[in-house]
Design a protein around this motif. Sequence first.
Motif, PDB file in Angstrom:
ATOM      1  N   GLY A  15       0.818  -1.207   0.000  1.00  0.00           N
ATOM      2  CA  GLY A  15       0.000   0.000   0.000  1.00  0.00           C
ATOM      3  C   GLY A  15       0.845   1.247   0.000  1.00  0.00           C
ATOM      4  N   LEU A  16       1.574   1.473  -1.078  1.00  0.00           N
ATOM      5  CA  LEU A  16       2.544   2.566  -1.174  1.00  0.00           C
ATOM      6  C   LEU A  16       1.858   3.927  -1.131  1.00  0.00           C
ATOM      7  CD1 LEU A  16       5.448   3.612  -1.825  1.00  0.00           C
ATOM      8  CD2 LEU A  16       4.799   3.437  -4.233  1.00  0.00           C
ATOM      9  N   LEU A  17       2.504   4.876  -0.425  1.00  0.00           N
ATOM     10  CA  LEU A  17       2.088   6.281  -0.417  1.00  0.00           C
ATOM     11  C   LEU A  17       3.244   7.108  -0.965  1.00  0.00           C
ATOM     12  CD1 LEU A  17       0.335   6.577   3.079  1.00  0.00           C
ATOM     13  CD2 LEU A  17      -0.756   6.344   0.835  1.00  0.00           C
ATOM     14  N   LYS A  18       3.018   7.783  -2.094  1.00  0.00           N
ATOM     15  CA  LYS A  18       4.079   8.591  -2.718  1.00  0.00           C
ATOM     16  C   LYS A  18       4.089   9.977  -2.090  1.00  0.00           C
ATOM     17  CE  LYS A  18       2.463   8.019  -6.868  1.00  0.00           C
ATOM     18  NZ  LYS A  18       1.383   7.053  -6.571  1.00  0.00           N
ATOM     19  N   GLY A  19       5.260  10.383  -1.634  1.00  0.00           N
ATOM     20  CA  GLY A  19       5.405  11.675  -0.977  1.00  0.00           C
ATOM     21  C   GLY A  19       6.153  12.680  -1.831  1.00  0.00           C
ATOM     22  N   HIS A  20       6.683  13.698  -1.180  1.00  0.00           N
ATOM     23  CA  HIS A  20       7.381  14.783  -1.877  1.00  0.00           C
ATOM     24  C   HIS A  20       8.594  14.255  -2.631  1.00  0.00           C
ATOM     25  CE1 HIS A  20       9.137  18.725  -2.639  1.00  0.00           C
ATOM     26  NE2 HIS A  20      10.267  18.272  -2.129  1.00  0.00           N
ATOM     27  N   GLY A  21       8.796  14.780  -3.822  1.00  0.00           N
ATOM     28  CA  GLY A  21       9.968  14.414  -4.617  1.00  0.00           C
ATOM     29  C   GLY A  21       9.822  13.119  -5.380  1.00  0.00           C
ATOM     30  N   THR A  22       8.602  12.584  -5.474  1.00  0.00           N
ATOM     31  CA  THR A  22       8.372  11.348  -6.209  1.00  0.00           C
ATOM     32  C   THR A  22       7.213  11.526  -7.182  1.00  0.00           C
ATOM     33  OG1 THR A  22       6.823  10.447  -4.579  1.00  0.00           O
ATOM     34  CG2 THR A  22       9.164   9.987  -4.247  1.00  0.00           C
ATOM     35  N   SER A  23       7.225  10.697  -8.218  1.00  0.00           N
ATOM     36  CA  SER A  23       6.142  10.688  -9.191  1.00  0.00           C
ATOM     37  C   SER A  23       6.092   9.313  -9.831  1.00  0.00           C
ATOM     38  CB  SER A  23       6.355  11.774 -10.256  1.00  0.00           C
ATOM     39  OG  SER A  23       5.298  11.775 -11.192  1.00  0.00           O
ATOM     40  N   GLU A  24       4.972   9.015 -10.497  1.00  0.00           N
ATOM     41  CA  GLU A  24       4.810   7.715 -11.145  1.00  0.00           C
ATOM     42  C   GLU A  24       4.923   7.889 -12.646  1.00  0.00           C
ATOM     43  OE1 GLU A  24       1.809   3.844 -11.078  1.00  0.00           O
ATOM     44  OE2 GLU A  24       1.443   5.601  -9.813  1.00  0.00           O
ATOM     45  N   PHE A  25       5.784   7.075 -13.276  1.00  0.00           N
ATOM     46  CA  PHE A  25       6.021   7.172 -14.717  1.00  0.00           C
ATOM     47  C   PHE A  25       6.223   5.764 -15.265  1.00  0.00           C
ATOM     48  CE2 PHE A  25       8.909   7.649 -18.382  1.00  0.00           C
ATOM     49  CZ  PHE A  25       8.128   8.491 -19.171  1.00  0.00           C
ATOM     50  N   ASN A  26       5.371   5.399 -16.229  1.00  0.00           N
ATOM     51  CA  ASN A  26       5.445   4.069 -16.855  1.00  0.00           C
ATOM     52  C   ASN A  26       5.390   2.944 -15.818  1.00  0.00           C
ATOM     53  OD1 ASN A  26       5.572   5.183 -19.419  1.00  0.00           O
ATOM     54  ND2 ASN A  26       7.818   5.146 -19.481  1.00  0.00           N
ATOM     55  N   GLY A  27       4.542   3.119 -14.831  1.00  0.00           N
ATOM     56  CA  GLY A  27       4.374   2.078 -13.828  1.00  0.00           C
ATOM     57  C   GLY A  27       5.469   2.012 -12.792  1.00  0.00           C
ATOM     58  N   GLU A  28       6.404   2.969 -12.802  1.00  0.00           N
ATOM     59  CA  GLU A  28       7.492   3.000 -11.826  1.00  0.00           C
ATOM     60  C   GLU A  28       7.437   4.298 -11.032  1.00  0.00           C
ATOM     61  OE1 GLU A  28      11.176   2.544 -13.820  1.00  0.00           O
ATOM     62  OE2 GLU A  28      10.956   0.373 -14.113  1.00  0.00           O
ATOM     63  N   VAL A  29       7.937   4.230  -9.810  1.00  0.00           N
ATOM     64  CA  VAL A  29       8.070   5.433  -8.985  1.00  0.00           C
ATOM     65  C   VAL A  29       9.445   6.026  -9.248  1.00  0.00           C
ATOM     66  CG1 VAL A  29       8.105   6.355  -6.640  1.00  0.00           C
ATOM     67  CG2 VAL A  29       6.534   4.504  -7.230  1.00  0.00           C
ATOM     68  N   VAL A  30       9.482   7.267  -9.727  1.00  0.00           N
ATOM     69  CA  VAL A  30      10.743   7.919 -10.070  1.00  0.00           C
ATOM     70  C   VAL A  30      10.897   9.166  -9.204  1.00  0.00           C
ATOM     71  CG1 VAL A  30      10.726   7.053 -12.432  1.00  0.00           C
ATOM     72  CG2 VAL A  30       9.657   9.255 -11.909  1.00  0.00           C
ATOM     73  N   ALA A  31      12.146   9.599  -9.074  1.00  0.00           N
ATOM     74  CA  ALA A  31      12.462  10.793  -8.288  1.00  0.00           C
ATOM     75  C   ALA A  31      12.351  12.036  -9.163  1.00  0.00           C
ATOM     76  CB  ALA A  31      13.869  10.677  -7.705  1.00  0.00           C
ATOM     77  N   THR A  32      11.822  13.107  -8.601  1.00  0.00           N
ATOM     78  CA  THR A  32      11.718  14.387  -9.312  1.00  0.00           C
ATOM     79  C   THR A  32      12.734  15.407  -8.815  1.00  0.00           C
ATOM     80  OG1 THR A  32      10.017  15.126  -7.762  1.00  0.00           O
ATOM     81  CG2 THR A  32       9.276  14.030  -9.775  1.00  0.00           C
ATOM     82  N   VAL A  33      13.481  15.059  -7.767  1.00  0.00           N
ATOM     83  CA  VAL A  33      14.537  15.922  -7.250  1.00  0.00           C
ATOM     84  C   VAL A  33      15.733  15.060  -6.880  1.00  0.00           C
ATOM     85  CG1 VAL A  33      12.944  17.682  -6.369  1.00  0.00           C
ATOM     86  CG2 VAL A  33      13.630  15.788  -4.895  1.00  0.00           C
ATOM     87  N   CYS A  34      16.891  15.685  -6.742  1.00  0.00           N
ATOM     88  CA  CYS A  34      18.087  14.979  -6.280  1.00  0.00           C
ATOM     89  C   CYS A  34      18.078  14.939  -4.758  1.00  0.00           C
ATOM     90  CB  CYS A  34      19.352  15.680  -6.769  1.00  0.00           C
ATOM     91  SG  CYS A  34      19.535  15.713  -8.560  1.00  0.00           S
ATOM     92  N   GLY A  35      18.318  13.776  -4.193  1.00  0.00           N
ATOM     93  CA  GLY A  35      18.324  13.693  -2.738  1.00  0.00           C
ATOM     94  C   GLY A  35      18.420  12.276  -2.234  1.00  0.00           C
ATOM     95  N   ILE A  36      17.923  12.073  -1.024  1.00  0.00           N
ATOM     96  CA  ILE A  36      18.002  10.798  -0.330  1.00  0.00           C
ATOM     97  C   ILE A  36      16.598  10.233  -0.166  1.00  0.00           C
ATOM     98  CG2 ILE A  36      18.828   9.610   1.726  1.00  0.00           C
ATOM     99  CD1 ILE A  36      21.002  10.935   0.069  1.00  0.00           C
ATOM    100  N   VAL A  37      16.426   8.974  -0.488  1.00  0.00           N
ATOM    101  CA  VAL A  37      15.131   8.319  -0.345  1.00  0.00           C
ATOM    102  C   VAL A  37      14.882   8.024   1.125  1.00  0.00           C
ATOM    103  CG1 VAL A  37      13.750   6.307  -0.951  1.00  0.00           C
ATOM    104  CG2 VAL A  37      15.307   7.298  -2.634  1.00  0.00           C
ATOM    105  N   GLU A  38      13.760   8.516   1.619  1.00  0.00           N
ATOM    106  CA  GLU A  38      13.359   8.275   3.001  1.00  0.00           C
ATOM    107  C   GLU A  38      12.069   7.457   3.007  1.00  0.00           C
ATOM    108  OE1 GLU A  38      15.075   9.029   5.542  1.00  0.00           O
ATOM    109  OE2 GLU A  38      16.474  10.592   4.897  1.00  0.00           O
TER     110      GLU A  38
END
Length: 276
Positions: free
Chosen positions: A49-72
């Motif tokens: 039950g994933l919840l996408k937060g700040h700095g993430t987006s969904e593209f082609n069925g994958e969760v991708v980063a929209t900023v440079c940083g550390i995954v928390e």
Amino acid sequence: MRELQLSLNQTQKVRLQRALEKLEFLSSKANSNASVTVADSIPVNYEDGLLKGHGTSEFNGEVVATVCGIVERVNKLVYVRALRARYKPEVGDIIVGRVIEVAPKRWRVEINYSHDAVLMLSSMNLPDGIQRRRTALDELNMRSIFEENDVICAEVRGFQHDGLHLQARSQKYGKLGRGQLLTVPSYLVKRRKQHFHNLENYGIDLIIGCNGFIWVGEHVQVTDDMVVDQVNKSEQDDAKPDENSFSPEDQEKNYTRQETREIYAGLQMLSAYCLL
């Protein structure tokens, strides 16, 4: 994405290299997927039950980063903590700010945040030190406490309907004088139990604000200066001196030794180096 070639100048190349080195250093403490750049894929488990937060987006069925940083990851929430982000206030933060407006029953303070902070007249100690309700006379005398361009130290009280509120109900908070205000990126300042430091060898007080504002000033004893200032102001009003003249006491109060000014300059150069 990491192999993408960009046309960068020398300064941008140095900053990019340092950012990548910091990412690798931080990622070494966790897993190899902890550091991401823009468009990097973030491995997740959709069954939880994933919840996408700040700095993430969904593209082609994958969760991708929209900023440079550390995954928390906090329970089901996945977000990216940016390396170079604006200051985000938290309750209890020690901040250094500059008064930009004296409004009815409040001061507006610039604290390097997306919005100006508010310091209510009721959220600080009165000059006489007595705990009582604020009156119309107190509101008329607000400029005798803080006025425009004054640098102050306060604590984040919390968020309310009209914005971020501060409080200064302690002798260690209040107006700052005989010093220099330095600015560094807020992400360089870590939250600690102690943000007030005294450099005894140099006679310097250092206040490191969580918002990236740093105050460097001469060491002073923690006293209720507002009471003294209020008495001096009353005496000056009774005497009514020439506005362009300064008493020896005022000159001594505003005087800063050359050795102290040299320390200010050295620390200012150090803060400028942090911006590179």
